[in-house]
Write a protein that holds these residues in place. Structure first.
Motif, PDB file in Angstrom:
ATOM      1  N   GLU B 100       0.834  -1.215   0.000  1.00  0.00           N
ATOM      2  CA  GLU B 100       0.000   0.000   0.000  1.00  0.00           C
ATOM      3  C   GLU B 100       0.861   1.254   0.000  1.00  0.00           C
ATOM      4  O   GLU B 100       0.568   2.217  -0.709  1.00  0.00           O
ATOM      5  CB  GLU B 100      -0.862   0.047   1.264  1.00  0.00           C
ATOM      6  CG  GLU B 100      -2.044  -0.860   1.249  1.00  0.00           C
ATOM      7  CD  GLU B 100      -2.732  -0.892   2.609  1.00  0.00           C
ATOM      8  OE1 GLU B 100      -3.687  -1.640   2.739  1.00  0.00           O
ATOM      9  OE2 GLU B 100      -2.286  -0.163   3.543  1.00  0.00           O
ATOM     10  N   PHE B 101       1.904   1.228   0.811  1.00  0.00           N
ATOM     11  CA  PHE B 101       2.771   2.408   0.905  1.00  0.00           C
ATOM     12  C   PHE B 101       3.414   2.685  -0.452  1.00  0.00           C
ATOM     13  O   PHE B 101       3.434   3.817  -0.922  1.00  0.00           O
ATOM     14  CB  PHE B 101       3.839   2.199   1.989  1.00  0.00           C
ATOM     15  CG  PHE B 101       4.880   3.277   2.034  1.00  0.00           C
ATOM     16  CD1 PHE B 101       4.509   4.595   2.282  1.00  0.00           C
ATOM     17  CD2 PHE B 101       6.215   2.988   1.822  1.00  0.00           C
ATOM     18  CE1 PHE B 101       5.473   5.598   2.320  1.00  0.00           C
ATOM     19  CE2 PHE B 101       7.177   3.987   1.859  1.00  0.00           C
ATOM     20  CZ  PHE B 101       6.797   5.291   2.101  1.00  0.00           C
ATOM     21  N   LEU B 104       0.926   4.073  -2.844  1.00  0.00           N
ATOM     22  CA  LEU B 104       0.676   5.494  -2.571  1.00  0.00           C
ATOM     23  C   LEU B 104       1.786   6.354  -3.179  1.00  0.00           C
ATOM     24  O   LEU B 104       1.510   7.332  -3.885  1.00  0.00           O
ATOM     25  CB  LEU B 104       0.600   5.735  -1.062  1.00  0.00           C
ATOM     26  CG  LEU B 104       0.671   7.211  -0.651  1.00  0.00           C
ATOM     27  CD1 LEU B 104      -0.583   7.966  -1.091  1.00  0.00           C
ATOM     28  CD2 LEU B 104       0.859   7.365   0.850  1.00  0.00           C
ATOM     29  N   MET B 105       3.033   5.956  -2.934  1.00  0.00           N
ATOM     30  CA  MET B 105       4.146   6.742  -3.457  1.00  0.00           C
ATOM     31  C   MET B 105       4.084   6.791  -4.985  1.00  0.00           C
ATOM     32  O   MET B 105       4.403   7.800  -5.600  1.00  0.00           O
ATOM     33  CB  MET B 105       5.487   6.158  -2.999  1.00  0.00           C
ATOM     34  CG  MET B 105       5.688   6.184  -1.491  1.00  0.00           C
ATOM     35  SD  MET B 105       5.437   7.821  -0.763  1.00  0.00           S
ATOM     36  CE  MET B 105       7.108   8.333  -0.555  1.00  0.00           C
ATOM     37  N   ALA B 106       3.668   5.677  -5.602  1.00  0.00           N
ATOM     38  CA  ALA B 106       3.541   5.645  -7.061  1.00  0.00           C
ATOM     39  C   ALA B 106       2.433   6.600  -7.514  1.00  0.00           C
ATOM     40  O   ALA B 106       2.599   7.339  -8.487  1.00  0.00           O
ATOM     41  CB  ALA B 106       3.246   4.216  -7.525  1.00  0.00           C
ATOM     42  N   ALA B 107       1.317   6.599  -6.773  1.00  0.00           N
ATOM     43  CA  ALA B 107       0.155   7.395  -7.186  1.00  0.00           C
ATOM     44  C   ALA B 107       0.433   8.895  -7.139  1.00  0.00           C
ATOM     45  O   ALA B 107      -0.300   9.684  -7.737  1.00  0.00           O
ATOM     46  CB  ALA B 107      -1.043   7.066  -6.291  1.00  0.00           C
ATOM     47  N   LEU B 108       1.475   9.296  -6.421  1.00  0.00           N
ATOM     48  CA  LEU B 108       1.787  10.722  -6.330  1.00  0.00           C
ATOM     49  C   LEU B 108       2.552  11.204  -7.565  1.00  0.00           C
ATOM     50  O   LEU B 108       2.789  12.392  -7.728  1.00  0.00           O
ATOM     51  CB  LEU B 108       2.598  11.014  -5.065  1.00  0.00           C
ATOM     52  CG  LEU B 108       1.921  10.642  -3.733  1.00  0.00           C
ATOM     53  CD1 LEU B 108       2.856  10.907  -2.559  1.00  0.00           C
ATOM     54  CD2 LEU B 108       0.628  11.420  -3.548  1.00  0.00           C
ATOM     55  N   HIS B 109       2.976  10.264  -8.424  1.00  0.00           N
ATOM     56  CA  HIS B 109       3.761  10.618  -9.612  1.00  0.00           C
ATOM     57  C   HIS B 109       2.984  10.370 -10.892  1.00  0.00           C
ATOM     58  O   HIS B 109       2.045   9.586 -10.925  1.00  0.00           O
ATOM     59  CB  HIS B 109       5.068   9.814  -9.622  1.00  0.00           C
ATOM     60  CG  HIS B 109       6.002  10.193  -8.520  1.00  0.00           C
ATOM     61  ND1 HIS B 109       5.957   9.596  -7.285  1.00  0.00           N
ATOM     62  CD2 HIS B 109       6.965  11.134  -8.453  1.00  0.00           C
ATOM     63  CE1 HIS B 109       6.874  10.141  -6.506  1.00  0.00           C
ATOM     64  NE2 HIS B 109       7.509  11.089  -7.186  1.00  0.00           N
ATOM     65  N   PRO B 112       4.715   6.480 -12.873  1.00  0.00           N
ATOM     66  CA  PRO B 112       5.485   5.648 -11.942  1.00  0.00           C
ATOM     67  C   PRO B 112       5.824   4.281 -12.524  1.00  0.00           C
ATOM     68  O   PRO B 112       5.222   3.831 -13.495  1.00  0.00           O
ATOM     69  CB  PRO B 112       4.533   5.493 -10.760  1.00  0.00           C
ATOM     70  CG  PRO B 112       3.180   5.631 -11.343  1.00  0.00           C
ATOM     71  CD  PRO B 112       3.311   6.618 -12.474  1.00  0.00           C
ATOM     72  N   LEU B 113       6.798   3.621 -11.892  1.00  0.00           N
ATOM     73  CA  LEU B 113       7.076   2.221 -12.180  1.00  0.00           C
ATOM     74  C   LEU B 113       5.930   1.399 -11.610  1.00  0.00           C
ATOM     75  O   LEU B 113       5.302   1.817 -10.630  1.00  0.00           O
ATOM     76  CB  LEU B 113       8.374   1.801 -11.475  1.00  0.00           C
ATOM     77  CG  LEU B 113       9.665   2.443 -11.947  1.00  0.00           C
ATOM     78  CD1 LEU B 113      10.793   2.067 -10.999  1.00  0.00           C
ATOM     79  CD2 LEU B 113       9.991   1.995 -13.364  1.00  0.00           C
ATOM     80  N   ALA B 147      10.599   3.202  -2.704  1.00  0.00           N
ATOM     81  CA  ALA B 147       9.838   4.449  -2.693  1.00  0.00           C
ATOM     82  C   ALA B 147      10.631   5.593  -3.309  1.00  0.00           C
ATOM     83  O   ALA B 147      10.066   6.507  -3.898  1.00  0.00           O
ATOM     84  CB  ALA B 147       9.433   4.793  -1.260  1.00  0.00           C
ATOM     85  N   ALA B 148      11.958   5.522  -3.198  1.00  0.00           N
ATOM     86  CA  ALA B 148      12.791   6.597  -3.751  1.00  0.00           C
ATOM     87  C   ALA B 148      12.831   6.560  -5.273  1.00  0.00           C
ATOM     88  O   ALA B 148      13.034   7.581  -5.913  1.00  0.00           O
ATOM     89  CB  ALA B 148      14.210   6.509  -3.181  1.00  0.00           C
ATOM     90  N   VAL B 149      12.649   5.363  -5.863  1.00  0.00           N
ATOM     91  CA  VAL B 149      12.806   5.272  -7.322  1.00  0.00           C
ATOM     92  C   VAL B 149      11.490   5.085  -8.060  1.00  0.00           C
ATOM     93  O   VAL B 149      11.460   5.186  -9.293  1.00  0.00           O
ATOM     94  CB  VAL B 149      13.792   4.146  -7.719  1.00  0.00           C
ATOM     95  CG1 VAL B 149      15.138   4.365  -7.054  1.00  0.00           C
ATOM     96  CG2 VAL B 149      13.256   2.767  -7.381  1.00  0.00           C
ATOM     97  N   GLY B 151       8.945   6.819  -8.636  1.00  0.00           N
ATOM     98  CA  GLY B 151       8.446   7.931  -9.445  1.00  0.00           C
ATOM     99  C   GLY B 151       9.269   8.224 -10.693  1.00  0.00           C
ATOM    100  O   GLY B 151       9.037   9.216 -11.363  1.00  0.00           O
TER     101      GLY B 151
END
Lengths: 261, 308
Positions: B100-101, B104-109, B112-113, B147-149, B151
């Protein structure tokens, strides 16, 4: 490293870009909602305790409420408690630990930005409150609740109460250590539950004490909701004013003193 | 949108003080696009402070910072989508599940990958539904890296990406960093593993007391000098050996039975040493030619005393 799946080929070449603002906020809101609804302690605070108080004191005569229409007195107080539990207690504890675990710091480096994060948190609080209101009103109707007054006054009181409690909750989360926030937020919840006219009528307190208690945000909210829902008043000026002052002060202090890490 | 001809990161005379202590004290460096730059230094050298200034978390007290040509604080809105960040610790929520985390991080970009593929790549597929608080330290590190990559940034900052990882996870991280570089992503990482810097970095910046004490490619830093080590019985006549070697060579025995021969180590040099040993009936053990390691350079530059 025991992944059974074949390592996928990933296209890591740069293709940066922020998602559209609405998608960022809905993603973050969905994330916060899931975390909240899955957290047992939060549910205890936001749903179980309010419903339990409503049923316990509404269906029995354990407590002298000064009226025979027990549910009409209790329902507005329990609604106020629900707002406080979500906007203040739950939000303070949740945000306090997010700060402690560096989650706020990490989110600050994403395209979401701090404004987006606060928007998502506010939206989450409002959605949980809608859920709480539905459940509490459902139970209250089951106990024979007959609300008066206009929905607009109720909505205004709930919104101002939410703003006031959110400001105070974030102020606490953004300044104290996470453990201190946990302890203090629960203590404040209990104290305000006991002293704020939620289920115990304020009339029981001596006049001097009562005058002070009436300045508390929880008292203003439960009293205001009672004036409208129990007695049919429109736009109760005193409670609205008290809540507005707490809302402005709480949000201003939180904005000034909140530390993200 | 990007000012042309800029490096991924350019720091010039950067200063950051905490009270009377200068955590960063006139630090200058340049990290190129599509290259891996390693900031190497003892604890408290100012690596994290410098990186966090680049990430826009802190305002420097002096000097200039340019990240992809932008000011990290003033132009934060422009930079955030383009820069991936892995904090030294924390940044992963306790309640949420790992998958999920990352979603979420993907959805902000914008592009995303695929989160599932990235989890698989880092060996986290089985833990996608595990609440983050129940992940091991190493699993959390890998999630943080993902999470760092996710996006698809142009530049990633990895603050001690392999600290506390087991060998498998460390290699998975190294492979991903190498792939990022090959895909044209600039990587700036901090580490105090020499091996990591030597292996991954195009450019190594050794930082101590908030300043750059040396910078260059690993080969530039370690130099071309080689040395020869072997073990044999104690008390060999080294003067005699030296006489057979080119002028300027050196040999010593320390501790007893361990020999170090320094000089211009060429094939003939090696042959001279082994011939000499043979003529004395000495069988060498563990004979090896080594280059100065980055660790030698590092200790030479930053001293051997322990850091807090």
């Amino acid at each position: 490293m025991t992944g059974s799946t074949e390592p996928a080929v990933l296209d890591l070449s740069p293709a940066p870009g922020a998602a559209p603002p609405l998608r960022k906020i809905t993603a973050q809101t969905g994330h916060e909602l899931r975390a909240l609804l899955r957290n047992g302690e939060q549910l205890l605070l936001t749903l179980i305790i309010p419903v339990l108080l409503l049923v316990l004191f509404g269906a029995t005569s354990l407590l002298d409420l000064g009226t025979d229409r027990r549910v009409d007195f209790l329902a507005p107080g329990v609604l106020a408690l629900a707002v406080m539990s979500t906007a203040f207690t739950g939000q303070a504890i949740g945000t306090g630990f997010e700060r402690r675990y560096g989650v706020l710091k990490r989110l600050g480096a994403t395209p979401l930005s701090r404004t987006g994060l606060i928007a998502a948190k506010t939206l989450t609080v409002l959605l949980v409150e809608v859920l709480q209101t539905l459940v509490i009103c459902g139970v209250a109707f089951g106990l024979g609740w007959r609300p008066q007054g206009d929905p607009l006054s109720v909505a205004l009181l709930l919104l101002l109460g939410t703003a006031a409690f959110s400001g105070l909750g974030l102020l606490m989360a953004g300044t104290l250590r996470a453990e201190a926030t946990l302890a203090a937020a629960n203590l404040v919840y209990l104290l305000l539950l006991a002293l704020g006219g939620v289920v115990f009528p304020l009339a029981r307190f001596p006049d001097g004490v009562r005058a002070v208690l009436e300045l508390l945000p929880i008292t203003a909210l439960s009293d205001g909701l009672r004036q409208v829902l129990q007695h049919g008043a429109a736009l109760p000026a005193g409670p609205l004013l008290v809540l507005a002052i707490w809302a402005v002060a709480g949000c201003a202090l939180a904005a000034r003193f909140f530390r993200w890490e | 949108m990007t000012p042309p001809g800029n490096a991924a990161v350019e720091l010039d005379g950067l200063v950051k003080r905490y009270g009377s202590v200068a955590a960063v004290d006139g630090l200058s460096l340049r990290a190129e696009r599509g290259a891996v730059t390693a900031l190497l230094g003892p604890n408290g050298a100012g690596k994290t402070t410098a990186v966090e200034i680049c990430e826009g978390y802190r305002q420097p007290d002096g000097g200039t910072v340019r990240v992809l040509g932008f000011d990290p604080v003033r132009d934060a809105r422009l930079l955030r989508p383009r820069v991936g960040v892995m904090l030294q610790s924390g940044g992963v929520p306790a309640q949420a599940r790992a998958g999920e985390f990352l979603r979420l991080m993907a959805a902000l970009h914008a592009n995303p990958l695929p989160p599932a593929a990235l989890l698989a790549r880092l060996g986290l597929t089985e833990h996608a539904r595990t609440p983050c608080r129940r992940l091991s330290g190493g699993q959390r590190q890998r999630l943080s890296l993902a999470a760092a990559v996710v996006g698809r940034p142009e530049l990633v900052f990895l603050d001690e990406p392999t600290a506390g990882l087991d060998p498998q996870a460390r290699h998975a991280t190294w492979e991903l960093v190498a792939e990022l570089r090959a895909s044209g992503v600039a990587v700036v990482l901090t580490t105090h593993h020499m091996e990591e810097a030597e292996r991954l970095a195009d450019h190594v910046v050794i930082v101590d007391h908030g300043r750059v004490v040396a910078a260059g490619s690993p080969t530039e830093l370690t130099g071309a000098e080689r040395q020869l080590r072997f073990r044999a019985r104690a008390g060999l006549g080294l003067d005699e050996l030296l006489a057979a070697l080119p002028l300027g060579s050196a040999a010593k025995e320390s501790p007893a039975g361990h020999y170090l021969v320094e000089g211009d180590v060429q094939p003939e040099f090696l042959a001279t040493v082994t011939t000499w040993c043979a003529s004395h009936g000495v069988l060498t053990e563990d004979l090896r030619i080594e280059r100065r390691t980055l660790e030698d350079v590092f200790l030479e530059l930053t001293g051997r005393e322990l850091r807090s």
